[in-house]
Design a protein around this motif. Structure first.
Motif, short mmCIF file in Angstrom:
data_model
loop_
_atom_site.label_atom_id
_atom_site.label_comp_id
_atom_site.label_asym_id
_atom_site.label_seq_id
_atom_site.Cartn_x
_atom_site.Cartn_y
_atom_site.Cartn_z
N THR A 24 0.82 -1.20 0.00
CA THR A 24 0.00 0.00 0.00
C THR A 24 0.86 1.26 0.00
OG1 THR A 24 -0.13 0.00 2.42
CG2 THR A 24 -1.87 -1.17 1.23
N GLY A 25 0.22 2.36 -0.38
CA GLY A 25 0.88 3.65 -0.33
C GLY A 25 1.53 4.05 -1.64
N THR A 26 2.47 4.99 -1.52
CA THR A 26 3.14 5.55 -2.70
C THR A 26 4.58 5.09 -2.83
OG1 THR A 26 3.75 7.52 -1.43
CG2 THR A 26 1.68 7.60 -2.66
N GLY A 27 5.05 4.27 -1.88
CA GLY A 27 6.42 3.78 -1.97
C GLY A 27 7.43 4.89 -1.79
N ASP A 28 8.67 4.56 -2.02
CA ASP A 28 9.77 5.53 -1.91
C ASP A 28 9.99 6.16 -3.28
OD1 ASP A 28 11.98 7.00 -1.31
OD2 ASP A 28 13.33 5.30 -1.00
N PHE A 66 -4.64 9.14 -8.40
CA PHE A 66 -4.97 7.82 -8.92
C PHE A 66 -4.81 6.78 -7.81
CE2 PHE A 66 -3.01 10.39 -12.23
CZ PHE A 66 -3.98 10.37 -13.23
N ILE A 67 -5.63 5.74 -7.88
CA ILE A 67 -5.47 4.60 -6.97
C ILE A 67 -5.38 3.32 -7.81
CG2 ILE A 67 -6.60 5.66 -5.00
CD1 ILE A 67 -9.15 4.13 -5.72
N SER A 68 -4.74 2.31 -7.25
CA SER A 68 -4.61 1.03 -7.92
C SER A 68 -4.22 0.00 -6.85
CB SER A 68 -3.57 1.11 -9.03
OG SER A 68 -3.53 -0.12 -9.77
N ALA A 69 -3.75 -1.18 -7.27
CA ALA A 69 -3.36 -2.21 -6.31
C ALA A 69 -2.08 -2.90 -6.76
CB ALA A 69 -4.48 -3.24 -6.13
N ARG A 70 -1.35 -3.37 -5.76
CA ARG A 70 -0.11 -4.12 -5.99
C ARG A 70 -0.10 -5.29 -5.01
NH1 ARG A 70 6.02 -1.95 -6.89
NH2 ARG A 70 7.13 -3.28 -5.42
N LEU A 71 0.07 -6.51 -5.53
CA LEU A 71 0.03 -7.73 -4.75
C LEU A 71 1.36 -8.47 -4.87
CD1 LEU A 71 -3.45 -9.07 -5.93
CD2 LEU A 71 -2.99 -7.51 -4.02
N THR A 72 1.77 -9.13 -3.79
CA THR A 72 2.98 -9.95 -3.83
C THR A 72 2.74 -11.24 -3.05
OG1 THR A 72 4.20 -9.42 -1.79
CG2 THR A 72 4.22 -7.75 -3.53
N THR A 73 3.62 -12.23 -3.30
CA THR A 73 3.62 -13.46 -2.51
C THR A 73 4.85 -13.50 -1.59
OG1 THR A 73 4.82 -14.76 -4.18
CG2 THR A 73 2.40 -14.73 -4.33
N THR A 120 -3.87 0.62 -2.92
CA THR A 120 -4.82 0.36 -1.85
C THR A 120 -5.54 -0.96 -2.12
OG1 THR A 120 -6.80 1.21 -0.75
CG2 THR A 120 -6.54 1.76 -3.06
N PRO A 121 -5.82 -1.76 -1.10
CA PRO A 121 -6.44 -3.08 -1.31
C PRO A 121 -7.78 -3.04 -2.02
CG PRO A 121 -5.54 -2.94 0.92
CD PRO A 121 -5.45 -1.55 0.33
N GLU A 122 -8.51 -1.96 -1.91
CA GLU A 122 -9.85 -1.91 -2.50
C GLU A 122 -9.83 -2.04 -4.02
OE1 GLU A 122 -11.15 2.65 -2.65
OE2 GLU A 122 -9.91 2.17 -0.91
N CYS A 123 -8.67 -1.84 -4.64
CA CYS A 123 -8.58 -1.92 -6.10
C CYS A 123 -8.25 -3.32 -6.61
CB CYS A 123 -7.53 -0.93 -6.62
SG CYS A 123 -8.05 0.79 -6.46
N LEU A 158 6.27 -13.56 -6.48
CA LEU A 158 5.49 -12.95 -7.56
C LEU A 158 4.99 -11.56 -7.17
CD1 LEU A 158 3.27 -15.98 -8.65
CD2 LEU A 158 5.45 -15.23 -9.64
N VAL A 159 4.90 -10.69 -8.17
CA VAL A 159 4.33 -9.35 -8.00
C VAL A 159 3.36 -9.10 -9.16
CG1 VAL A 159 4.79 -6.91 -7.62
CG2 VAL A 159 6.56 -8.60 -7.05
N LEU A 160 2.17 -8.62 -8.84
CA LEU A 160 1.17 -8.24 -9.83
C LEU A 160 0.73 -6.81 -9.50
CD1 LEU A 160 -1.17 -11.39 -9.51
CD2 LEU A 160 0.91 -11.18 -10.90
N ASN A 161 0.79 -5.91 -10.47
CA ASN A 161 0.36 -4.54 -10.19
C ASN A 161 -0.01 -3.80 -11.46
OD1 ASN A 161 3.48 -4.36 -10.58
ND2 ASN A 161 2.79 -2.24 -10.77
N VAL A 162 -0.74 -2.72 -11.28
CA VAL A 162 -1.03 -1.78 -12.37
C VAL A 162 -0.63 -0.40 -11.87
CG1 VAL A 162 -2.76 -0.79 -13.90
CG2 VAL A 162 -2.94 -3.20 -13.21
#
Length: 380
Positions: free
Chosen positions: A47-51, A88-95, A63-66, A243-247
């Motif tokens: 979550t967030g905007t990262g560095d 803008f909002i989006s989501a990023r997932l990892t394992t 954000t998880p809602e995306c 794994l990483v999945l994001n938009v």
């Protein structure tokens, strides 16, 4: 949740899983995104905007809602909607820490979002060691990315995509990386497409739509045997990745650093979505392969304190005889240690003696025409 190590476990339960792929790779893990919510035993939300916009001057807030799961697929949506200072909002997932592996064949069936202009979807892998040694030493393998500035300039965004690798460390303002792009003869954003990555001791090769053309040449290929100096690929690409999945939205990859340039999301509430139908990981018998998962599969899995069975076919461990025993002759009985290394195997038998194993926890996996089963056991 208590951490446990396994190779197959509940993935073996699904009758649809083949015992062996035609090319010698065995399916060891899959995520079909069944149910109505993301399985957080497997996936993490970042979550967030990262560095610095996740290091790339990206414009979205994750954000998880995306990220949603419905109708057998995962959807990650980028939306023009305000979150803090971001538009803008989006989501990023990892394992990360939950599923990671070294080498194998990865298949991802995905429907890429409309990217023109300024949306940057990515399916990729990042070194599990990033927390201890940092990036890019941990290595990064980008399976597929879309939305690059090159596609924008050529007017071919729906067909233009790339694979890439990053590794090494910064020296004189740079670090080693390699990318190759391709312009497909048809749109890659009009439906589901299959991306296949083959990663072994020798090289990484990436393909698209092998289900449509099995003879298609790789769109990306890089050797992994260079070891002449400390930037050599051999030193970085034989370690586990997650794994990483994001938009993403905007950023240096797209060449668009201002929200006004994001024409893919022209007004408040506009949205574009990446869908993932499934992810499958196969491995062969190479000694360098490793695999770790907290629950064995992307599908929700039961605890492994007792044998996991499929129908009448069962596998168990007999401490008295120090053997793995099946209820019927198995095509294959294999035993793996907690690092994912195969330590014993036989074929066509109903037992496998393991006298030589050291003390520790192991996973036994048995397959036959009657089904598949696995069990966790301890050698004392």
């Amino acid at each position: 949740m208590r951490k446990i190590f396994t190779l197959l476990a509940s993935a073996c339960l699904a009758a649809s899983i083949p015992a062996m792929a035609d090319d010698g790779y065995r399916l060891v893990w899959q995520e079909n995104f069944n149910g109505d919510k993301l399985n957080t035993d497997v996936w993490n939300y970042e979550t967030g905007t990262g560095d610095g916009g996740w290091g790339n001057a990206e414009l979205q807030y994750y954000t998880p809602e995306c990220a949603t799961v419905a109708d057998g697929s995962l959807s990650i949506s980028a939306i023009r909607a305000r979150k803090g200072a971001q538009q803008f909002i989006s989501a990023r997932l990892t394992t990360k820490d939950k599923m990671y592996f070294t080498h194998g064949k990865i298949e991802i069936r995905a429907w890429m979002p409309k990217t023109a202009n300024g949306v940057w979807p990515a399916l990729w892998g990042l070194g599990q060691s990033i927390g201890s040694i940092g990036w890019p030493r941990c290595s990064e393998i980008d399976f597929v990315e879309m939305g690059n500035a090159g596609g924008i300039q050529a007017g071919t965004q729906d067909r233009y995509f790339n694979g890439a690798c990053h590794w090494g460390y910064y020296k004189d303002g740079g670090y080693p990386n390699y990318a190759r792009s391709v312009t497909a003869p048809y749109s890659m954003q009009d439906g589901y497409h299959l991306f296949t990555i083959v990663w072994d001791d020798e090289k990484i090769s990436m393909y698209y739509d092998l289900d449509l053309d099995p003879n298609r040449a790789p769109y990306f290929e890089m050797g992994l045997t260079a070891d002449s100096d400390d930037w050599g690929t051999k030193r970085y690409f034989h370690q586990p990745i997650f794994l990483v999945l994001n938009v993403a939205v905007g950023g240096r990859f797209t060449g668009i650093l201002n929200p006004s340039g994001i024409t893919a999301l022209p007004e408040e509430g506009s949205m574009t979505t990446m869908k993932v139908d499934y992810i499958k990981i196969y491995q062969n018998d190479a000694a360098s392969n490793t695999f770790f998962s907290t629950n064995g599969a992307g599908e929700p899995a039961s605890a492994l304190d007792s044998p996991i069975t499929a129908g009448a076919f069962d596998v168990s461990y007999s401490a008295s005889s120090r053997a793995v025993v099946t209820t019927a002759p198995a095509d294959t009985i294999a035993v793996y240690d907690t690092q994912g290394h195969k330590v014993a195997e036989n074929h066509g038998e109903s037992s496998l003696t393991i006298d030589g194993l050291q003390r520790g926890v192991y996973i036994a996996v048995a397959t036959s025409s009657a089904g598949s089963a696995s069990t966790k056991f301890a050698v004392r």
